[in-house]
Scaffold this active site. Structure first.
Site, mmCIF file in Angstrom:
data_model
loop_
_atom_site.group_PDB
_atom_site.id
_atom_site.type_symbol
_atom_site.label_atom_id
_atom_site.label_comp_id
_atom_site.label_asym_id
_atom_site.label_seq_id
_atom_site.Cartn_x
_atom_site.Cartn_y
_atom_site.Cartn_z
ATOM 1 C CG ASP A 28 -2.004 -1.026 1.172
ATOM 2 O OD1 ASP A 28 -1.791 -2.054 0.525
ATOM 3 O OD2 ASP A 28 -3.061 -0.802 1.766
ATOM 4 C CG ASP A 49 -2.439 -4.106 -1.645
ATOM 5 O OD1 ASP A 49 -3.525 -3.538 -1.439
ATOM 6 O OD2 ASP A 49 -2.225 -5.293 -1.344
ATOM 7 C CG ASP A 50 -5.882 -0.835 -1.583
ATOM 8 O OD1 ASP A 50 -6.319 -1.273 -2.656
ATOM 9 O OD2 ASP A 50 -6.300 -1.205 -0.474
ATOM 10 C CG HIS A 72 -4.699 -3.802 -5.731
ATOM 11 N ND1 HIS A 72 -4.675 -4.796 -4.780
ATOM 12 C CD2 HIS A 72 -3.948 -4.269 -6.767
ATOM 13 C CE1 HIS A 72 -3.946 -5.818 -5.215
ATOM 14 N NE2 HIS A 72 -3.494 -5.509 -6.418
ATOM 15 N NE ARG A 106 -10.646 -2.520 -3.713
ATOM 16 C CZ ARG A 106 -9.793 -3.549 -3.594
ATOM 17 N NH1 ARG A 106 -10.194 -4.779 -3.860
ATOM 18 N NH2 ARG A 106 -8.541 -3.323 -3.254
ATOM 19 C CE LYS A 108 -9.800 -3.330 0.317
ATOM 20 N NZ LYS A 108 -8.600 -4.060 -0.137
#
Length: 234
Positions: A28, A49-50, A72, A106, A108
């Site tokens: 991240d 990743d994010d 991401h 996003r 989640k």
């Protein structure tokens, strides 16, 4: 994680450059947890990743002028893992460009959690060849064993998507996969246009399950109800 802000107050992050290979797991870019009053601006993030991850306890988070890719995308969550309570509120993502990412913006959450994520705005965002440009996943399951259906969930409400344009690398440009027992509500879409990358064959689609949404202005693709659909335009 490259940078993590946990249990912090009154944070300013600006002009940050993060670079990691797109295949590097759990990298991240900027992680925000239990933090209030944080501004992230003018930053360029590429990870595996994010690019930015915002998790429980975060309030008054503002991210502006963000470039993301690879990675991401910009994520709120995951929230509610292991039947935990999660609270996130007052998040604004304004002026972002996402290129070649697996997700765009996003949210989640895990089944079985509790609490809420509310008062969230995604504004003035450009998607370039993004696989899941807009996604809400209330059935998130990041484990090898299947996740069983549960009756509780983190409530998502008052989420605005405004002036989001660009291209999707997949057919499903908008995906609202909300909880059957705790549906998403007060989801607003205004001037959202997501078309196929390179003008590909056919059109993009939106799949919407257990969500109540309002669309204003241009909105493409329109939602296609799935089984157990609750809601639609109102």
């Amino acid at each position: 994680m490259h940078m993590a802000f946990e249990s912090c107050f009154n944070v300013i992050v600006s002009n940050v450059l993060v670079r990691a290979p797109g295949f590097s797991p759990n990298t991240d870019g900027i992680h925000v947890a239990q933090t209030q009053n944080i501004v992230i601006s003018d930053s360029d993030i590429g990870t595996g990743d994010d690019c930015i991850s915002i998790v429980s306890g975060s309030q008054n988070v503002r991210a502006t002028d963000i470039t993301c890719g690879p990675g991401h995308g910009i994520s709120i969550g995951s929230l509610g893992a292991d039947n935990s309570e999660a609270v996130v509120s007052n998040v604004v993502v304004n002026r972002a460009t996402l290129t070649g990412t697996s997700n765009g913006v996003r949210i989640k959450t895990w089944q079985g959690g509790s609490g809420y994520a509310r008062n969230i705005k995604f504004l003035n965002i450009v998607m370039q060849n993004v696989t899941n440009p807009i996604i809400i996943d209330q059935n998130y399951c990041d484990q090898e064993k299947p996740c069983h259906q549960q009756s509780s969930g983190v409530q998502l409400s008052n989420v605005l998507y405004q002036n989001i344009r660009g291209t999707s690398a997949s057919e499903v440009a908008i995906k609202f996969d909300c909880s059957r027992t705790v549906p998403c509500r007060e989801i607003y879409l205004q001037d959202v246009i997501l078309e196929p990358e390179d003008g590909g064959n056919g059109d993009t689609v939106a799949t919407c399950q257990n969500v109540r949404y309002v669309n204003r202005g241009k909105f493409f693709p329109q939602c296609t109800p799935l089984r157990n659909q609750r809601g639609g335009r109102f």
